[in-house]
Design a protein around this motif. Structure first.
Motif, PDB file in Angstrom:
ATOM      1  N   PRO A  18      19.677  21.930  90.877  1.00 45.45           N
ATOM      2  CA  PRO A  18      19.308  22.062  92.379  1.00 45.45           C
ATOM      3  C   PRO A  18      18.616  20.825  92.961  1.00 45.45           C
ATOM      4  N   ASP A  19      18.844  20.368  93.925  1.00 43.43           N
ATOM      5  CA  ASP A  19      17.806  19.231  94.510  1.00 43.43           C
ATOM      6  C   ASP A  19      17.124  20.040  95.679  1.00 43.43           C
ATOM      7  N   PHE A  20      15.839  20.253  95.089  1.00 43.73           N
ATOM      8  CA  PHE A  20      14.883  20.697  96.486  1.00 43.73           C
ATOM      9  C   PHE A  20      13.962  19.607  96.672  1.00 43.73           C
ATOM     10  N   ASP A  21      14.334  18.994  97.912  1.00 40.59           N
ATOM     11  CA  ASP A  21      13.426  17.968  98.422  1.00 40.59           C
ATOM     12  C   ASP A  21      12.321  18.406  99.003  1.00 40.59           C
ATOM     13  N   ASP A  22      11.336  17.563  99.423  1.00 42.76           N
ATOM     14  CA  ASP A  22      10.060  18.099  99.902  1.00 42.76           C
ATOM     15  C   ASP A  22      10.307  18.551 101.248  1.00 42.76           C
ATOM     16  N   ASP A  23      11.204  18.070 101.849  1.00 43.35           N
ATOM     17  CA  ASP A  23      11.738  18.535 103.389  1.00 43.35           C
ATOM     18  C   ASP A  23      12.283  19.735 103.478  1.00 43.35           C
ATOM     19  N   SER A  24      12.991  20.414 102.136  1.00 43.18           N
ATOM     20  CA  SER A  24      13.574  21.683 102.114  1.00 43.18           C
ATOM     21  C   SER A  24      12.567  22.796 102.617  1.00 43.18           C
ATOM     22  N   ASP A  25      12.955  23.643 103.210  1.00 47.27           N
ATOM     23  CA  ASP A  25      12.193  24.994 103.705  1.00 47.27           C
ATOM     24  C   ASP A  25      12.402  25.950 102.768  1.00 47.27           C
ATOM     25  N   ARG A  26      12.099  25.650 101.458  1.00 48.88           N
ATOM     26  CA  ARG A  26      12.169  26.775 100.323  1.00 48.88           C
ATOM     27  C   ARG A  26      11.291  27.848 100.555  1.00 48.88           C
ATOM     28  N   LYS A  27      11.911  28.983 100.089  1.00 47.92           N
ATOM     29  CA  LYS A  27      11.145  30.374 100.099  1.00 47.92           C
ATOM     30  C   LYS A  27      11.602  31.306  99.019  1.00 47.92           C
ATOM     31  N   LEU A  28      10.627  31.881  98.586  1.00 46.64           N
ATOM     32  CA  LEU A  28      10.617  32.726  97.583  1.00 46.64           C
ATOM     33  C   LEU A  28      10.121  34.064  97.788  1.00 46.64           C
ATOM     34  N   CYS A  29      10.770  35.171  97.411  1.00 51.25           N
ATOM     35  CA  CYS A  29      10.479  36.567  97.597  1.00 51.25           C
ATOM     36  C   CYS A  29      10.328  37.059  96.201  1.00 51.25           C
ATOM     37  N   PHE A  30       9.223  37.546  95.885  1.00 52.39           N
ATOM     38  CA  PHE A  30       9.223  38.315  94.501  1.00 52.39           C
ATOM     39  C   PHE A  30       8.922  39.775  94.998  1.00 52.39           C
ATOM     40  N   VAL A  31       9.864  40.461  94.160  1.00 55.53           N
ATOM     41  CA  VAL A  31       9.908  42.073  94.337  1.00 55.53           C
ATOM     42  C   VAL A  31       9.075  42.805  93.083  1.00 55.53           C
ATOM     43  N   VAL A 172      13.206  48.297 104.034  1.00 57.28           N
ATOM     44  CA  VAL A 172      14.205  47.496 103.379  1.00 57.28           C
ATOM     45  C   VAL A 172      14.702  46.603 104.484  1.00 57.28           C
ATOM     46  N   GLY A 173      14.877  47.006 105.609  1.00 57.93           N
ATOM     47  CA  GLY A 173      15.932  46.303 106.585  1.00 57.93           C
ATOM     48  C   GLY A 173      15.053  45.125 107.016  1.00 57.93           C
ATOM     49  N   GLU A 174      13.673  45.423 107.112  1.00 60.76           N
ATOM     50  CA  GLU A 174      12.762  44.212 107.525  1.00 60.76           C
ATOM     51  C   GLU A 174      12.705  43.314 106.328  1.00 60.76           C
ATOM     52  N   PHE A 175      12.700  43.770 105.122  1.00 58.03           N
ATOM     53  CA  PHE A 175      12.540  42.743 103.988  1.00 58.03           C
ATOM     54  C   PHE A 175      13.758  41.874 104.091  1.00 58.03           C
ATOM     55  N   MET A 176      14.777  42.694 104.411  1.00 61.86           N
ATOM     56  CA  MET A 176      16.143  41.609 104.311  1.00 61.86           C
ATOM     57  C   MET A 176      15.845  40.560 105.426  1.00 61.86           C
ATOM     58  N   VAL A 177      15.609  40.817 106.328  1.00 64.62           N
ATOM     59  CA  VAL A 177      15.474  39.824 107.558  1.00 64.62           C
ATOM     60  C   VAL A 177      14.543  38.894 106.999  1.00 64.62           C
ATOM     61  N   LEU A 178      12.997  39.116 106.481  1.00 67.28           N
ATOM     62  CA  LEU A 178      12.110  38.313 106.055  1.00 67.28           C
ATOM     63  C   LEU A 178      12.622  37.441 104.768  1.00 67.28           C
ATOM     64  N   SER A 179      13.393  37.986 104.206  1.00 63.32           N
ATOM     65  CA  SER A 179      13.701  37.433 102.829  1.00 63.32           C
ATOM     66  C   SER A 179      15.353  36.389 103.083  1.00 63.32           C
ATOM     67  N   GLU A 180      15.595  36.295 104.216  1.00 61.59           N
ATOM     68  CA  GLU A 180      16.770  35.775 104.544  1.00 61.59           C
ATOM     69  C   GLU A 180      16.764  34.169 104.091  1.00 61.59           C
ATOM     70  N   GLY A 181      17.636  33.664 103.364  1.00 64.00           N
ATOM     71  CA  GLY A 181      17.766  32.239 103.023  1.00 64.00           C
ATOM     72  C   GLY A 181      16.622  32.105 101.660  1.00 64.00           C
ATOM     73  N   ALA A 182      15.923  32.893 101.453  1.00 60.48           N
ATOM     74  CA  ALA A 182      14.999  32.790 100.153  1.00 60.48           C
ATOM     75  C   ALA A 182      15.634  33.245  98.994  1.00 60.48           C
ATOM     76  N   GLN A 183      15.120  32.744  97.791  1.00 59.73           N
ATOM     77  CA  GLN A 183      15.362  32.951  96.335  1.00 59.73           C
ATOM     78  C   GLN A 183      14.584  34.279  96.092  1.00 59.73           C
ATOM     79  N   ILE A 184      15.245  35.309  95.457  1.00 63.01           N
ATOM     80  CA  ILE A 184      14.582  36.447  95.642  1.00 63.01           C
ATOM     81  C   ILE A 184      14.371  36.671  93.884  1.00 63.01           C
ATOM     82  N   ILE A 185      13.321  37.076  93.596  1.00 61.89           N
ATOM     83  CA  ILE A 185      12.988  37.340  91.927  1.00 61.89           C
ATOM     84  C   ILE A 185      12.513  38.802  91.866  1.00 61.89           C
ATOM     85  N   PHE A 186      13.376  39.427  91.182  1.00 65.59           N
ATOM     86  CA  PHE A 186      12.923  40.839  90.853  1.00 65.59           C
ATOM     87  C   PHE A 186      12.216  41.073  89.716  1.00 65.59           C
ATOM     88  N   VAL A 187      10.744  41.399  89.810  1.00 66.57           N
ATOM     89  CA  VAL A 187       9.988  41.479  88.724  1.00 66.57           C
ATOM     90  C   VAL A 187       9.900  42.983  88.169  1.00 66.57           C
TER      91      VAL A 187
END
Length: 187
Positions: A18-31, A172-187
């Motif tokens: 994947p090409d994640f350039d500096d202008d992308s709005d990357r978001k990560l959510c760790f569970v 959980v519903g609120e988490f789904m909203v805030l994680s929209e568009g994010a990569q989710i990593i479940f630990v």
């Protein structure tokens, strides 16, 4: 019947990265769902790396992961070799250090305390802060810490019981909203 084909990469092809350039709005959510010492650090270390790269970072604590942000337990997370067939013998035992801890020893009295001290020392030797300090550091860097409403209710906790830097207790519903568009990593 419609057939689909699967493309497999051969050793002569370049893998797709994947090409994640500096202008992308990357978001990560760790569970974080586990409260063991050895399960706390992977998410914290990855969150630190993400924040260092300027990536928006959220950490959602649920089930036993709540121990990481519960003021009463966050400074006393434990590690056990019981059921952890990958655990090695302590360093400094010569060739025995390369061997796995026998599972029969793991259930003996005092072994969880010994394993916890050993892991804490190995982490400290790497200058990695303990969990409460690490969470404070991540919060200061801009991480958003969230507590799971169901887990808070299940464990009979309230906001005063939680680490002061927790942004809010959300469902959980609120988490789904805030994680929209994010990569989710479940630990």
């Amino acid at each position: 019947m419609q057939m689909t084909t699967t493309h497999t990469t051969t050793s002569t092809e370049t893998p797709v990265v994947p090409d994640f350039d500096d202008d992308s709005d990357r978001k990560l959510c760790f569970v974080c769902s586990k409260g063991n010492l050895d399960m706390a650090y992977p998410a914290l270390i990855m969150a630190n790396g993400a924040l260092s790269e300027g990536i928006e970072t959220h950490i959602f604590f649920t089930f036993w992961g709540m121990d990481m942000i519960n003021k009463k337990t966050m400074g006393d997370l434990r590690f056990t070799a019981l059921g952890n067939a990958a655990m090695h013998m302590p360093p400094g035992l010569g060739r025995l250090s390369d061997k796995h801890m026998p599972q029969g020893l793991a259930g003996l009295p005092g072994m969880t305390g010994m394993a916890t001290r050993m892991l804490k020392q190995q982490i400290a030797d790497l200058d990695v802060p303990e969990v409460p300090e690490f969470l404070q550091m991540l919060s200061d860097m801009g991480a958003n810490l969230w507590a799971c409403k169901m887990s808070v209710d299940m464990m009979d906790l309230d906001a005063d019981d939680l680490f002061d830097e927790v942004v809010d207790v959300i469902n959980v519903g609120e988490f789904m909203v805030l994680s929209e568009g994010a990569q989710i990593i479940f630990v």
